[in-house]
Design an enzyme around this catalytic site. Structure first.
Site, short mmCIF file in Angstrom:
data_model
loop_
_atom_site.label_atom_id
_atom_site.label_comp_id
_atom_site.label_asym_id
_atom_site.label_seq_id
_atom_site.Cartn_x
_atom_site.Cartn_y
_atom_site.Cartn_z
N CYS A 317 -37.84 16.52 48.77
CA CYS A 317 -38.99 17.25 48.23
C CYS A 317 -40.33 16.50 48.26
O CYS A 317 -41.33 17.08 48.67
CB CYS A 317 -38.70 17.81 46.85
SG CYS A 317 -37.39 17.01 45.94
N ARG A 346 -27.95 8.47 48.39
CA ARG A 346 -27.95 8.36 46.93
C ARG A 346 -26.93 7.31 46.54
O ARG A 346 -25.76 7.39 46.90
CB ARG A 346 -27.59 9.70 46.28
CG ARG A 346 -28.64 10.75 46.54
CD ARG A 346 -28.38 12.04 45.79
NE ARG A 346 -29.31 13.06 46.26
CZ ARG A 346 -29.25 14.34 45.94
NH1 ARG A 346 -28.29 14.77 45.12
NH2 ARG A 346 -30.13 15.20 46.40
N GLN A 364 -28.41 17.74 53.91
CA GLN A 364 -28.38 19.07 53.31
C GLN A 364 -29.11 20.03 54.23
O GLN A 364 -30.00 19.62 54.96
CB GLN A 364 -29.12 19.06 51.97
CG GLN A 364 -28.51 18.23 50.89
CD GLN A 364 -29.30 18.33 49.60
OE1 GLN A 364 -28.75 18.57 48.55
NE2 GLN A 364 -30.60 18.15 49.69
N ASP A 366 -31.53 21.77 53.68
CA ASP A 366 -32.53 21.83 52.62
C ASP A 366 -33.77 22.60 53.09
O ASP A 366 -34.08 22.63 54.28
CB ASP A 366 -32.92 20.39 52.29
CG ASP A 366 -33.53 20.25 50.91
OD1 ASP A 366 -33.52 21.24 50.16
OD2 ASP A 366 -34.00 19.15 50.60
N HIS A 368 -37.88 23.73 51.37
CA HIS A 368 -38.81 23.87 50.25
C HIS A 368 -39.76 25.00 50.60
O HIS A 368 -40.39 24.98 51.66
CB HIS A 368 -39.54 22.56 50.00
CG HIS A 368 -38.59 21.48 49.58
ND1 HIS A 368 -37.95 20.67 50.48
CD2 HIS A 368 -38.12 21.15 48.35
CE1 HIS A 368 -37.13 19.87 49.82
NE2 HIS A 368 -37.21 20.13 48.53
N LYS A 449 -32.03 27.17 37.74
CA LYS A 449 -31.42 27.11 39.06
C LYS A 449 -30.17 27.97 39.12
O LYS A 449 -29.62 28.37 38.10
CB LYS A 449 -31.05 25.67 39.40
CG LYS A 449 -30.03 25.07 38.44
CD LYS A 449 -29.56 23.72 38.93
CE LYS A 449 -28.49 23.15 38.00
NZ LYS A 449 -27.85 21.95 38.53
N HIS A 495 -36.74 25.05 45.73
CA HIS A 495 -35.85 24.14 46.45
C HIS A 495 -34.58 24.92 46.69
O HIS A 495 -34.05 25.51 45.76
CB HIS A 495 -35.45 22.92 45.62
CG HIS A 495 -36.56 22.13 45.03
ND1 HIS A 495 -36.84 20.86 45.43
CD2 HIS A 495 -37.44 22.43 44.05
CE1 HIS A 495 -37.85 20.39 44.71
NE2 HIS A 495 -38.24 21.32 43.88
#
Length: 641
Positions: A317, A346, A364, A366, A368, A449, A495
Site C-alpha cells: 500500500c 513478513r 498477493q 493485491d 489498491h 473489512k 485494499h
RNA sequence: GCCGGUGUGGCGCAGUUGGUAGCGCAGGCGAUUUGUAAUCGCCAGGUCGUGGGUUCGAUCCCCACCGCCGGCUCCA
C-alpha cells in the site's frame, strides 16, 4: 457459506463412511448437543485421570476443559511434562472410569462454598472471580445481564466447577468411542503473558464407528497435506537458509504462473492497471505509513550505515500511495485501480511457519483502488463480481466474514457506520444475507473489512482474500483528487486481494483437490504413452498437434518401463488425461483417452478428442470427465488411487 | 516468542547398551519392447542438522544454536 463440489476430493470409501450412527429423523442440533455432553463429560473424566497420573509427582492444578468441534481438551498445570506413556495411561484410565458408570451430579452452590471447594485450585478461583464479578464467563468472555448461578458437577468423587450440560451417567458414553490424542502447551486464558499450561486433547463420539471415521479422515488429511504433495509433485521446496520462503520449482511455478495469469487477465478486463514497485524502501516511508510504529516486528530490516535503514515491504500500500501522488488526479480518473503482484516479506515469530500456509515471503493478487467516498458501494459490487468469478472457478468451499469497528480505531463513527453499511449492503446483494458472518470489532484499525475464509485438510481455518476500506493511509500520504467544483478531496482506498496470498491459496487448492489440479493449471495436461517403441512416432505427431492447440503434453517413451509402470507414474503425478497409443490407434487413426477422474474412451475420433481436450482446458473445467461425459460408458467419480 | 516432539543418502524408514551405518523407492548402467497402477540384474550415493563438551574414541551421552512437526499466541 458458499460451497460446491470440489474436484475429486470426495468419494472415497471409508470405515463407517455411510452416515455414521444416526437415524433419519435425528435433528443435527440434537446430535450436536449429545456430542457436546459426551465430550464435556469426557473432559471431566480425563481431568480426574490426569490428576491421578500426576498427583504423586507434585501438585496438579486444573484450569478449564471445554468440548471442541471434534472432541475436547483440558488445561492443567502439572509437576512435569506430559510424555506419550502418560497419554496411553490416561486414555486407559478414562475408558475404565467411563465403563464404571458414574453419575454426573449437578449441584448449585453459593460463592463461599465454591471458594471453599476449589480452595487449592488457583485457576478455578480466577474463573470464580470472573463469574462473580458478573463480567466474565469461564472462558473469560464478556457476559451480559446478571451474574450466573454457580454450579458444580461431581462424578466418582471428582468435582469440577462447570455450567454443564453433561451426560447423566458416564455409562451413556461408549468407552471405545473415546481417544486421548495429544498434548501441547497453551497459555492460561490464551494470554501469552500468563503461565503456559499443558493442554491434553482428546476426541469422543457416539460410537466406535464414528471414532474410526474421524481417525480415517485425519489420515486422509495427512495424505492430502500440501507439503507432502509439493514434494511428490515436485512443485516447491524450502531450504534452511530461508525459512518460510518457498522455492518454486518448474512445475509449481507453472501452476502459480497460471493463477497469476488468470488474475491478470480478469483484472485487466475490469480496468485494473498493474504496477510493480520497490521491494525495499527507506525507513521514513514506513514511518509515514505507520508501519514502523505498528508493524516493525513483522518487517525485515536492512541497515545500510549508521544513518540509514531500509525496510523490506510487508505490504504494497505505501508504494501505491507514492505512485498515486506522482500527479494531480481529477474525479473523472476515479476509481483508479492499481494492482500489484510483487513479492512481500513478513518476518514471523519462530514456531508459526506452516508450509505454504504461513510463510515469510509470498505474493498477493493485491490491488489498491482510489475511489470517491460515494462510489464505494458500486466499486465493492464490482470487486465481489471478481470474488464470485474466482471462487466459482475453483469451486472451493469458503465463507465470508465481515469485521466491524474495533475498540481502538481511527476516524469518526459516522464514517465507519457509512462504510460498514456499504459493505453489508454489498454482501447482502451479491452474496446473500445468510451467507456471511459478522465478527464484531474485528476490522482493521483504519477501516472495516470482509475476509474470505477457507479450511485446510485438517479443518484449520485460514484467511484468504480480503477487502478492506481505508480512510487513513490516503490521509497520511496527503493523497487528493480535484472535484468537479475545483476543490480537493481525499479519496478512500480499497485494499483488496482475491486469492489473498498465492502461496496460501496454492496450499488450500492442493489440499482440496488432493493434488488433482484442474487441467488448465496442470503442468502436464496430457501424458502420451506409446505401447511400444514403434508407436513413438505417432506419439510425437500427436504431441505436435496438441502443442498447436496449446495443450501441454509429454511423451513417455516405452524405454521408461512397462505400460503399467508408466500409467502408474502418470496417475501418481495426477496427469489429467492419458492417451495410450498402440496398434489400434495406428490402424484406426483414433485415440484412447483415459481420464484421471476415472473412465476411458476408446476409439475416439482424433480431431474431436483433441478439440474436447482443448475445450476442457480453455473453459477451466475442474475435472476431466465433463468434456467427455457423453462418450463415457462407465464413469467413476473419485480421486486417483 | 512460549510448551512438547523431532532432525540418518533425493524421498520414506531401520540401526549402533559409544568402536565412523543399512533397507525400500528414486537415480545411473545393462538386459527386457511391454495395451492401462510397479520387468529383471548390477552399480553408485551418507563428514548421521550445525557448533561446542565428555571420552582413547561420539551418529549414539551432555550443552547451545538452527531447521522441521503438533499446539498456544500472532497473522495473508
Amino acid at each position: 457459506m458458499t460451497s460446491s463440489s470440489s474436484a475429486g476430493s470426495q468419494g472415497h470409501s471409508a470405515p463407517g463412511h455411510s452416515a455414521p450412527g444416526h437415524s433419519r429423523d435425528d435433528l443435527p442440533e440434537d446430535r450436536e448437543l449429545r456430542l457436546r455432553r459426551i465430550r464435556h463429560s469426557c473432559a471431566h473424566v480425563m481431568a480426574q485421570a490426569t490428576r491421578e497420573r500426576f498427583g504423586s509427582d507434585g501438585p496438579v492444578h486444573i484450569a478449564t476443559g471445554p468440548p471442541t468441534e471434534t472432541g475436547f481438551y483440558y488445561d492443567f498445570e502439572l509437576p512435569r511434562s506430559v510424555v506419550p506413556e502418560d497419554l496411553e495411561w490416561i486414555e486407559e484410565r478414562v475408558k475404565q472410569i467411563i465403563a464404571e458408570g458414574h453419575q454426573l451430579v449437578r449441584a448449585e452452590v453459593d460463592a463461599a462454598t465454591a471458594r471453599e471447594i476449589f480452595a487449592d485450585e488457583p485457576f478455578k478461583q480466577e474463573v470464580l472471580d470472573g463469574i462473580l464479578s458478573g463480567h466474565l464467563d469461564d472462558n473469560g468472555a464478556l457476559l451480559e445481564g446478571d451474574a450466573p448461578v454457580l454450579s458444580t458437577y461431581t462424578h466418582n468423587g471428582f468435582v469440577d466447577l462447570c455450567a454443564g450440560p453433561h451426560v447423566d451417567n458416564t455409562g451413556d458414553i461408549s468407552p471405545d468411542a473415546v481417544k486421548v490424542l495429544s498434548a501441547a502447551g497453551a497459555y492460561w486464558r490464551g494470554d501469552e503473558k500468563r503461565p503456559m499450561l499443558q493442554r491434553i486433547y482428546g476426541t469422543a463420539w457416539e460410537s466406535r464407528e464414528q471414532l474410526d471415521h474421524f481417525l480415517w479422515q485425519r489420515s486422509e488429511a495427512e495424505r492430502r497435506d500440501h507439503r507432502k504433495l509439493g514434494r511428490e509433485l515436485d512443485l516447491f521446496m524450502f531450504d534452511q537458509s530461508a525459512p518460510g520462503m518457498p522455492y518454486w520449482l518448474p512445475d509449481g511455478w507453472h501452476v502459480l504462473s497460471r493463477l497469476l495469469e488468470f488474475s491478470r487477465t480478469e483484472h485487466a478486463k475490469r480496468g485494473y492497471r498493474e504496477i510493480s514497485t520497490p521491494l525495499v524502501n527507506e525507513k521514513s516511508l514506513w514511518e509515514t505509513s505507520g508501519h514502523w510504529e505498528h508493524y516493525v516486528d513483522n518487517m525485515f530490516q536492512i541497515p545500510i550505515d549508521e544513518h540509514r535503514t531500509y525496510g523490506v515491504k510487508p505490504m504494497n500500500c505505501p508504494n501505491a500511495m507514492i505512485v498515486f501522488n506522482r500527479r494531480t488526479w481529477s474525479y473523472r480518473d476515479l476509481p483508479l485501480r492499481l494492482s500489484d503482484l510483487d513479492v512481500l516479506h513478513r518476518h514471523e515469530r519462530s514456531g508459526t511457519l506452516q508450509g505454504l500456509l504461513r510463510v515469510q515471503s509470498f505474493r498477493q493478487d493485491d490491488a489498491h483502488i482510489f475511489v470517491a467516498e460515494d462510489e464505494i458501494g458500486p466499486e465493492l459490487g464490482r470487486i465481489f463480481e471478481i470474488v464470485n468469478l474466482f471462487y466459482g472457478t475453483f469451486g472451493m468451499e469458503h465463507r465470508l466474514r465481515m469485521g466491524t469497528r474495533p475498540t481502538s480505531f481511527l476516524g469518526d463513527v459516522a464514517t465507519w457506520d457509512h462504510a460498514e453499511g456499504a459493505l453489508r449492503e454489498i454482501l447482502d446483494g451479491s452474496i446473500g444475507p445468510d451467507r456471511y458472518t459478522i465478527a464484531e470489532g474485528d476490522g482493521a484499525f483504519y477501516g472495516p473489512k470482509i475476509d474470505i475464509i477457507m479450511r485446510d485438510a485438517l479443518d484449520r481455518e485460514w484467511q484468504m482474500g480480503t477487502v478492506q476500506l481505508d480512510f487513513q493511509l490516503p490521509r497520511r500520504f496527503g493523497c487528493t483528487y480535484v472535484k468537479a467544483d475545483g476543490t480537493r478531496e481525499t479519496p478512500v482506498v480499497v485494499h483488496r486481494a482475491i486469492y489473498g496470498s498465492l502461496e496460501r491459496f496454492m496450499a488450500v487448492l492442493l489440499e482440496h483437490t488432493a493434488g488433482a489440479l484442474p487441467p488448465w493449471l496442470s503442468p502436464c495436461q496430457v501424458a502420451l504413452l506409446p505401447v511400444r517403441a514403434e508407436h513413438e512416432p505417432l506419439a510425437r505427431d500427436i504431441m505436435e498437434e496438441l502443442g498447436e492447440a496449446s495443450i501441454l503434453a509429454r511423451v513417455v517413451d516405452a524405454s521408461a518401463g512397462s505400460l503399467g509402470a508408466r500409467v502408474r507414474e502418470a496417475r501418481l503425478q495426477r496427469v489429467p488425461y492419458m492417451l495410450v497409443l498402440g496398434d489400434r490407434e495406428v490402424a484406426g487413426g483414433t485415440l484412447a483417452v483415459r481420464l484421471r477422474e476415472g473412465g476411458e474412451v476408446r476409439g475416439a475420433d482424433r480431431g474431436d478428442a483433441i478439440a474436447r481436450l482443448r475445450g476442457a482446458i480453455q473453459e477451466r473445467h475442474r475435472t476431466t470427465d465433463v468434456a467427455f461425459a457423453d462418450l463415457l460408458t462407465d464413469v467413476e467419480v473419485g480421486s486417483p488411487r
